[in-house]
Design a protein around this motif. Sequence first.
Motif, PDB file in Angstrom:
ATOM      1  N   LEU A  98     -39.288  11.853  38.687  1.00 18.25           N
ATOM      2  CA  LEU A  98     -39.684  11.265  40.077  1.00 18.25           C
ATOM      3  C   LEU A  98     -40.110  12.402  41.125  1.00 18.25           C
ATOM      4  CD1 LEU A  98     -37.718   8.139  40.789  1.00 18.25           C
ATOM      5  CD2 LEU A  98     -40.070   8.259  39.783  1.00 18.25           C
ATOM      6  N   TYR A 145     -37.373  -1.359  27.941  1.00 17.63           N
ATOM      7  CA  TYR A 145     -38.068  -0.061  28.384  1.00 17.63           C
ATOM      8  C   TYR A 145     -38.699   0.715  27.553  1.00 17.63           C
ATOM      9  CZ  TYR A 145     -38.955   4.260  30.760  1.00 17.63           C
ATOM     10  OH  TYR A 145     -39.416   5.480  31.267  1.00 17.63           O
ATOM     11  N   ARG A 198     -33.158  12.947  39.238  1.00 14.43           N
ATOM     12  CA  ARG A 198     -34.328  12.016  38.880  1.00 14.43           C
ATOM     13  C   ARG A 198     -35.603  13.009  38.765  1.00 14.43           C
ATOM     14  NH1 ARG A 198     -34.889   6.783  38.615  1.00 14.43           N
ATOM     15  NH2 ARG A 198     -36.865   7.263  37.633  1.00 14.43           N
ATOM     16  N   SER A 219     -39.278   9.053  30.725  1.00 16.04           N
ATOM     17  CA  SER A 219     -40.168   9.160  31.914  1.00 16.04           C
ATOM     18  C   SER A 219     -40.703  10.406  32.207  1.00 16.04           C
ATOM     19  CB  SER A 219     -39.274   8.406  33.175  1.00 16.04           C
ATOM     20  OG  SER A 219     -40.329   8.372  34.225  1.00 16.04           O
ATOM     21  N   LYS A 245     -27.454   1.580  39.811  1.00 13.20           N
ATOM     22  CA  LYS A 245     -28.883   1.410  40.289  1.00 13.20           C
ATOM     23  C   LYS A 245     -29.858   2.393  40.523  1.00 13.20           C
ATOM     24  CE  LYS A 245     -27.009  -2.740  41.233  1.00 13.20           C
ATOM     25  NZ  LYS A 245     -27.023  -3.535  39.845  1.00 13.20           N
ATOM     26  N   LYS A 246     -29.334   3.617  39.688  1.00 12.31           N
ATOM     27  CA  LYS A 246     -30.303   5.019  39.761  1.00 12.31           C
ATOM     28  C   LYS A 246     -31.492   4.926  38.932  1.00 12.31           C
ATOM     29  CE  LYS A 246     -28.302   7.745  42.740  1.00 12.31           C
ATOM     30  NZ  LYS A 246     -28.847   7.828  44.093  1.00 12.31           N
ATOM     31  N   THR A 247     -31.641   3.834  38.039  1.00 10.18           N
ATOM     32  CA  THR A 247     -32.746   3.805  37.026  1.00 10.18           C
ATOM     33  C   THR A 247     -33.401   2.312  37.159  1.00 10.18           C
ATOM     34  OG1 THR A 247     -31.079   3.374  35.270  1.00 10.18           O
ATOM     35  CG2 THR A 247     -32.116   5.557  35.593  1.00 10.18           C
ATOM     36  N   THR A 248     -33.142   1.794  38.269  1.00 11.74           N
ATOM     37  CA  THR A 248     -33.535   0.138  38.251  1.00 11.74           C
ATOM     38  C   THR A 248     -35.328   0.099  38.272  1.00 11.74           C
ATOM     39  OG1 THR A 248     -33.437   0.287  40.870  1.00 11.74           O
ATOM     40  CG2 THR A 248     -31.731  -0.813  39.580  1.00 11.74           C
ATOM     41  N   ASP A 249     -35.891   1.387  38.616  1.00 14.63           N
ATOM     42  CA  ASP A 249     -37.276   1.364  38.648  1.00 14.63           C
ATOM     43  C   ASP A 249     -37.720   1.578  37.195  1.00 14.63           C
ATOM     44  OD1 ASP A 249     -36.163   3.862  38.854  1.00 14.63           O
ATOM     45  OD2 ASP A 249     -38.169   4.764  38.826  1.00 14.63           O
ATOM     46  N   LEU A 250     -36.906   1.836  36.152  1.00 14.23           N
ATOM     47  CA  LEU A 250     -37.163   1.901  34.621  1.00 14.23           C
ATOM     48  C   LEU A 250     -36.571   0.529  33.966  1.00 14.23           C
ATOM     49  CD1 LEU A 250     -36.422   5.698  34.363  1.00 14.23           C
ATOM     50  CD2 LEU A 250     -38.622   4.608  34.900  1.00 14.23           C
ATOM     51  N   LYS A 289     -33.642  -2.620  33.769  1.00  6.91           N
ATOM     52  CA  LYS A 289     -32.691  -3.553  34.549  1.00  6.91           C
ATOM     53  C   LYS A 289     -31.195  -3.446  33.944  1.00  6.91           C
ATOM     54  CE  LYS A 289     -31.866  -8.482  35.505  1.00  6.91           C
ATOM     55  NZ  LYS A 289     -32.064  -9.989  35.518  1.00  6.91           N
TER      56      LYS A 289
END
Length: 495
Positions: free
Chosen positions: A128, A205, A125, A177, A155-160, A162
Motif C-alpha cells: 500500500l 483471498y 504494508r 498484493s 486487523k492489519k490485513t482486513t482490506d485483503l 477477513k
Amino acid sequence: MTSEIRHKQKEYSQTKSDEDKKILGQYFTDSPIAQFMSSLIDDEVLNPDKVKLLDCGAGHGILTVSTAFHLLNKGINNIDATLYEIDEQIISNLSEVLEELKAIFAKEKKIFNYNIINDDFVTLRPDLNTETKYDLAVINPPYFKYSVKESIYAKKTTDLFKGDPNIYASFVAITLSALEANGQLVAITPRSFLNGLYFKGFRKYLLDNALLELIHIFKSRKEVFTDSDILQENVIFKLIKNGQELDEITISSCNNITDLNTPNIRVYPKDIIIDTSNNESIIRIPETEKDFQILQQAERLPSTFEEEGYFISTGPVVEHRTKEYLTSKHSQEKQVPLIKAHNVFINGIIWNGNNKKDISFNLLENFEKHLVPNIRYVILKRFTSKDENRRLVAGVYIPIRNLKQIGITNKLNYIGRKNSTLSEEEANGLSILFNSTFMDDYYRCISGNTQVNATDIRIMKIPTREQIIQLGKHSSSFKTLEYDTIEKINEILND
C-alpha cells in the motif's frame, strides 16, 4: 554459497532460545528446500533484463541467494531484490551474503542490486505504501498466532481478507498484493490454511486473486526445519497472481528434505483439489492415487452433513474452567457423568464410574450452561495423535440412567439431529460411516490437522439420511463397526 549460509543459520540458531524463536516465528530454511523452491520459478515469463524480487522474512538470505543463482543460470541479466528482516542481529550477516552475491553476478557481467529493510513487513504494508510491484517472491514467512485484541498485527490485513488466523497468512497476503499481474509467489508455510474456519477469509483471498499451480507436501513432519523440534506439517505452494485459468493442479510429495530432488509428482483436475461445492473453498490434497480415487468416490456421494439435517457441536465442558464442578467421586446424586475421550470406543460409549479416569459433573449453581440434553448422540473424538492409525473415532452414546442432561468435554464433538432425536438405527449408521476406513481416508485428504474440526465434518459428502438408516439396520453385518473398504457400504446402499 548456500551451504555457507546454512552454517551461519545453525550458528545463529544456537544463540537463540526456543522462546526467542517462537516470539519471532523464526525457523530458517534449509538449503535443499531453498533450492527446490527456486526450481519452481518459471523463468520463461520473466523479463531477462530486469526481475524485481521480494523476500519478506529474509533471515540470512538463503532464499534470495538460491533464487538469484537459479535465475542467473537461466539467463536473467539483472535482479533487483528487496529483503525485509525484522531481526536487527541478522542484518550484518545478511549484508555480507548479499555483497558476496553481488560480486558473483558482477564477475558474470550481470547485475544484482539489493535493498535490505530492517523493519516489520506487516505493519509497513509495502503493497500500500510503496509504488514498487514485484515480479517474483520466494518466501518463508514467520508463523505464530497473535491476540486479536492486543497485537499490533490485529486487523492489519482486513482490506485483503477477513480474520486474524496467523501471522504467516498476513505475510503471504501482503506479498501477493505486492506482486505485478502474473507475478509468481512460492512459499513454505504450515498446512493449516488449506481448510478450517479460521483461514476461510485467507483462502478466499488467495483463490480470488491468484491461481494455485502447485502444492508440495512432506510426508514426515520432523525434518523440514532441522534447527528446531517443531512438528508442524508444512507445505510449499506456488501461486500466479491473476493468471490464466488452469484446469489442473500439480501435487508433489517427498518423505523429507533428503529426497526433494526426486519428488513424486501427480497432476489432478482442479475441482478435485479445490472444493467449490460450498463457500468454504477448502483445498484438498490427495497424497496418493488411492486418495485421488477416494475423493472421486466422495464426490459421487449424494448429500452433505448439513443437507441431511445433522448438527455437529463441540462439547461445552472446558475442564480447566469448571474445576469446581468436577469430581472423581461418583454418588449419582446431584451429579451427571462427564463423557471424555477415554470413554469413546467404536462399539459405543463406556462410562460406568469404574475407570479411574471417569469424572462426574456436580450440579452446582449455573450448571445448566455446561451440559447438553441426555439424548442419543454420535460422539466423535476431536484429537488423535498424528501417528495413530485413525483420525476419525466415533461411538454411539445411549442415554445413561434417567437424567435430563449429560456432560461432554470440549475434547469431543457430538452429532445429532437439528429438529429431532437420532433413532438407534440412524445413530448406528452414522457410527458405521465415520468409523469406516473410507471416511477416515477422506477426512485426511481434507485436513492435515490432528484435530477433527466441526467445520470440515459439516461440508463432507455423505449418503442420504435414508441410506444412513439403512446402514444402521445392517449394523450386525459389521463385527466391530469398522471395515476396510467402501464396497460393503455400497453393497448395502445399492440393495
